[in-house]
Structures are given as C-alpha cells and as structure tokens.
Motif scaffolding. Structure first.
Motif, PDB file in Angstrom:
ATOM      1  N   GLN A   1       0.995  30.834  63.291  1.00 17.40           N
ATOM      2  CA  GLN A   1       0.568  30.140  62.455  1.00 17.40           C
ATOM      3  C   GLN A   1       0.411  28.488  62.287  1.00 17.40           C
ATOM      4  OE1 GLN A   1       0.544  31.775  58.688  1.00 17.40           O
ATOM      5  NE2 GLN A   1      -0.031  33.792  59.764  1.00 17.40           N
ATOM      6  N   ALA A   2       1.630  27.978  62.631  1.00 17.28           N
ATOM      7  CA  ALA A   2       1.630  26.603  62.562  1.00 17.28           C
ATOM      8  C   ALA A   2       1.460  25.582  63.780  1.00 17.28           C
ATOM      9  CB  ALA A   2       3.353  25.973  62.627  1.00 17.28           C
ATOM     10  N   LEU A   3       1.295  26.280  64.574  1.00 18.36           N
ATOM     11  CA  LEU A   3       1.310  25.575  66.133  1.00 18.36           C
ATOM     12  C   LEU A   3      -0.472  25.841  65.963  1.00 18.36           C
ATOM     13  CD1 LEU A   3       1.184  24.890  69.141  1.00 18.36           C
ATOM     14  CD2 LEU A   3       1.226  27.349  69.824  1.00 18.36           C
ATOM     15  N   LEU A   4      -1.385  26.617  65.822  1.00 20.15           N
ATOM     16  CA  LEU A   4      -2.900  26.850  65.352  1.00 20.15           C
ATOM     17  C   LEU A   4      -3.165  25.224  64.421  1.00 20.15           C
ATOM     18  CD1 LEU A   4      -5.988  27.472  65.471  1.00 20.15           C
ATOM     19  CD2 LEU A   4      -4.832  29.428  63.605  1.00 20.15           C
ATOM     20  N   LEU A   5      -2.796  25.500  63.102  1.00 23.71           N
ATOM     21  CA  LEU A   5      -2.556  24.295  62.283  1.00 23.71           C
ATOM     22  C   LEU A   5      -2.783  22.436  63.454  1.00 23.71           C
ATOM     23  CD1 LEU A   5      -0.962  25.832  59.365  1.00 23.71           C
ATOM     24  CD2 LEU A   5      -3.381  25.557  59.770  1.00 23.71           C
ATOM     25  N   ALA A   6      -1.249  22.969  63.767  1.00 23.75           N
ATOM     26  CA  ALA A   6      -0.888  21.650  64.444  1.00 23.75           C
ATOM     27  C   ALA A   6      -2.146  21.250  65.472  1.00 23.75           C
ATOM     28  CB  ALA A   6       0.655  21.371  65.519  1.00 23.75           C
ATOM     29  N   VAL A   7      -2.552  22.382  66.463  1.00 29.55           N
ATOM     30  CA  VAL A   7      -4.070  21.980  66.822  1.00 29.55           C
ATOM     31  C   VAL A   7      -5.110  21.546  66.629  1.00 29.55           C
ATOM     32  CG1 VAL A   7      -5.564  23.016  69.153  1.00 29.55           C
ATOM     33  CG2 VAL A   7      -3.126  23.264  68.823  1.00 29.55           C
ATOM     34  N   VAL A   8      -4.905  22.172  65.391  1.00 31.45           N
ATOM     35  CA  VAL A   8      -6.408  21.650  64.973  1.00 31.45           C
ATOM     36  C   VAL A   8      -6.419  20.118  64.080  1.00 31.45           C
ATOM     37  CG1 VAL A   8      -7.733  22.022  62.528  1.00 31.45           C
ATOM     38  CG2 VAL A   8      -6.723  23.848  63.986  1.00 31.45           C
ATOM     39  N   ALA A   9      -4.898  20.118  63.271  1.00 33.98           N
ATOM     40  CA  ALA A   9      -4.954  18.684  62.874  1.00 33.98           C
ATOM     41  C   ALA A   9      -5.072  17.691  63.887  1.00 33.98           C
ATOM     42  CB  ALA A   9      -3.346  18.568  62.500  1.00 33.98           C
TER      43      ALA A   9
ATOM     44  N   PHE B   1      -7.764  13.459  66.945  1.00 32.10           N
ATOM     45  CA  PHE B   1      -7.998  12.444  68.196  1.00 32.10           C
ATOM     46  C   PHE B   1      -9.311  12.221  68.163  1.00 32.10           C
ATOM     47  CE2 PHE B   1     -10.698  13.277  72.023  1.00 32.10           C
ATOM     48  CZ  PHE B   1      -9.395  11.965  72.999  1.00 32.10           C
ATOM     49  N   ARG B   2     -10.618  13.134  67.207  1.00 30.33           N
ATOM     50  CA  ARG B   2     -11.598  12.247  66.841  1.00 30.33           C
ATOM     51  C   ARG B   2     -11.490  10.623  66.308  1.00 30.33           C
ATOM     52  NH1 ARG B   2     -15.904  15.592  68.207  1.00 30.33           N
ATOM     53  NH2 ARG B   2     -14.934  17.319  68.847  1.00 30.33           N
ATOM     54  N   ARG B   3     -10.711  10.342  65.237  1.00 28.09           N
ATOM     55  CA  ARG B   3     -10.771   9.183  64.439  1.00 28.09           C
ATOM     56  C   ARG B   3      -9.201   8.257  65.424  1.00 28.09           C
ATOM     57  NH1 ARG B   3     -12.227  13.736  62.371  1.00 28.09           N
ATOM     58  NH2 ARG B   3     -14.042  12.853  60.492  1.00 28.09           N
ATOM     59  N   TRP B   4      -8.621   8.763  65.508  1.00 31.69           N
ATOM     60  CA  TRP B   4      -7.483   7.368  65.677  1.00 31.69           C
ATOM     61  C   TRP B   4      -7.380   7.013  67.332  1.00 31.69           C
ATOM     62  CZ3 TRP B   4      -2.118   9.587  63.696  1.00 31.69           C
ATOM     63  CH2 TRP B   4      -2.254   8.732  62.276  1.00 31.69           C
ATOM     64  N   GLY B   5      -8.149   8.236  68.465  1.00 31.38           N
ATOM     65  CA  GLY B   5      -8.141   7.989  69.913  1.00 31.38           C
ATOM     66  C   GLY B   5      -7.592   8.791  70.594  1.00 31.38           C
TER      67      GLY B   5
END
Length: 308
Positions: free
Chosen positions: A260-268, A273-277
């Motif tokens: 679950q922690a890995l899934l949350l990390a991937v979503v984050a 990525f869409r906002r920072w580059g």
C-alpha cells in the motif's frame, strides 16, 4: 516605375504551417496501454532486484549489525547474571523471540555467532536460532540450533566441513559448554539413539543444496564433554514457521502494508511529475521509492525457507 516581384512559381510554394502535433517524424508519447505495463514491469524488476540485494549485500549488513547488538546485550546480561537459562527470563516471562541466548564458537570452521531465541525465518536473519521446544545447550536432553546456509551472513555455510572429533563451544547463562562432534547426517541417514538420561546432545541444522536452492536438511550431532548443567524441562511447542525449511506467514501483513505504501508513493510520484517535471521528480522520488522497495522485498524474504 513599377518594381517587378518574382512570380509565385519562381519563389516556390510557401512553407506549410506546422500543425499542433509538430513535424510528421516527431515521436508521439506512448499511450496508456504502453505506459502502464512498462511501469508495472519496472516496479517488478525493482522488487526482484531488492529481493536479491536483501538476501546478499543488505542481508549481510543487517546480520552483522544484529550480531553486534545481540552480543552487546548478551554480554551485559551475562555480567549481571540475568542471561536466560530456560524458556523464562529473569522476570519469569517467556524469553522473547529474537532475544540473544548464547554464543556459538566452532574453531574448526572459523565460526563465532550469537544465538537468538526462536527459529522463524525472521529470527534467523540475525543469526543462528535456538529451537524453543528444546533445552538450552549444556542442559539435559537434545538442544537444537538452526542457521542459514547462504542468506543473511550464511553462518552455517561450512557445517558440512566438520568431522568427528571437532569441538563446539557454546556460552550460555550457565557458563561455557563444550561439545564434541560425533557425525553428520543428511536426508535418509539413520538417526543416532537419543542421549541417555542426564546426558546432553547438541544438533546443528542447516539446509543442503546449491546456491539459494535448498532441498534437504544437514544435521551435525555433538555430545557434551563435561558436566551437564541443571535446567528446567523444555516443554511447550513451536509454531509451523519454526520448523526446518519453513517460511514465516506472519510476513504477509507487513508485506500488504508496504505494498500500500508503494502504491501511494507511485501515485504521489505521478502527481508530482505532472507539476514539477522529470528531473525534479526523480531527485525527490528515487530515495523514497528505493526505501519502500527495499523494505517490501526484505519482508518478502521472510516467506523463504528459514534455513536458506
């Protein structure tokens, strides 16, 4: 006087304006049907790599750290006279799983390891373990110590090099106990007769087979040389996870939590990525994803046979 301009035919057709998609040969971004499988395969590869790293490099580092902390704790207990001498500690409570209970020394193969209470796959990551339903070394009956063949420091990797007559020393809360090897046994070999009443025997157990491919159990039998120490009746029992070549099903809960922690990390990471580059995201995300993958794969190693 009129100025003549070149004809349209002479000047050539005007260049066509570039469309919103750019030049025809520009690469288009991959669709979700390629991005999602690619990300899944990348995560799977990272987990497999973390799995291997945990068994080898990081596992050896973890083993060395646990050995040092276990030795320091046991040495302090020996000095205070509070080291365990049975299933119960100095406070009358069951000795905790993973608590240091002895120091094992085999000069013939250069082995010196702290022994911990319990024989689950998780406990044996720290070093050899004492099977809880047997007496401690030096006490009447048969004591069993189990250790890994390859992973996490591979403490019992050279047990097969022992020969009859080699000496094994075990230091417990009752002092130094010395054993003499009487033989080695593999699958199908006859077991020796149980020790006589009031006698003490030690059995060391590890896996047999190739690199990380266990297919049997190696047993080293040794008899006590010297006086037998008094000890309480072993009694009690063990869980299925403490049997030879068993995995630890208790690892499933932390595995699910780390997933679950890995899934949350991937979503984050996707959101960032869409906002920072790209580069800003990778600089921040790589340490977090690495830590989660290492922790997840480390818990997964507990599902492997405990003697591996």
């Amino acid at each position: 006087m009129a100025v003549l301009s070149p004809s349209r035919e002479a000047a050539g057709p005007p260049p066509e304006p570039a469309g919103p998609e750019g030049p025809p040969d520009a690469r288009r971004p991959a669709g979700p049907w390629l991005v999602v499988p690619g990300a899944a395969l990348t995560l799977l590869a990272a987990l497999l790599l973390g799995f291997v790293v945990n068994l080898t490099v990081l596992g050896h580092v973890e083993h060395a750290r646990d050995q040092q902390t276990g030795y320091d704790k046991l040495r302090a207990e020996l000095a205070l006279g509070t080291a365990p001498v049975g299933r119960l500690d100095a406070d009358g409570k069951p000795v905790a799983m993973g608590a240091p209970v002895a120091v094992l020394h085999i000069k013939a193969i250069g082995l010196k390891e702290v022994v911990f209470q319990g024989t689950t796959s998780g406990v044996l990551r720290s070093g050899p373990g004492h099977r809880r339903d047997t007496p401690l070394p030096g006490q009447p009956g048969t004591s069993i110590l189990m250790g890994r063949q390859w992973g996490y420091g591979s403490p019992f990797n050279h047990l097969d090099e022992l020969t009859a007559g080699d000496r094994i020393t075990v230091t417990t809360g009752q002092g130094r106990q010395e054993y003499k090897v009487t033989g080695l046994r593999r699958a199908g070999d006859p077991a020796p007769a149980p020790p006589a009443a009031g006698q003490s025997r030690l059995i060391l157990m590890t896996a047999t087979g190739g690199l990380y491919t266990p297919h049997g159990v190696l047993r080293v039998d040794a008899d006590l040389v010297g006086d037998v120490q008094p000890g309480p009746a072993a009694g009690g029992g063990i869980t299925a996870a403490e049997a030879p070549l068993a995995g630890d099903p208790a690892a499933w809960l932390p595995i699910m939590l780390w997933l679950q922690a890995l899934l949350l990390a991937v979503v984050a990471v996707t959101w960032i990525f869409r906002r920072w580059g790209r580069w800003q995201t990778w600089i921040c995300a790589v340490p977090v994803l690495t830590a989660v993958v290492v922790a997840l794969s480390g818990e997964a190693t507990r599902l492997l046979p405990n003697l591996l």
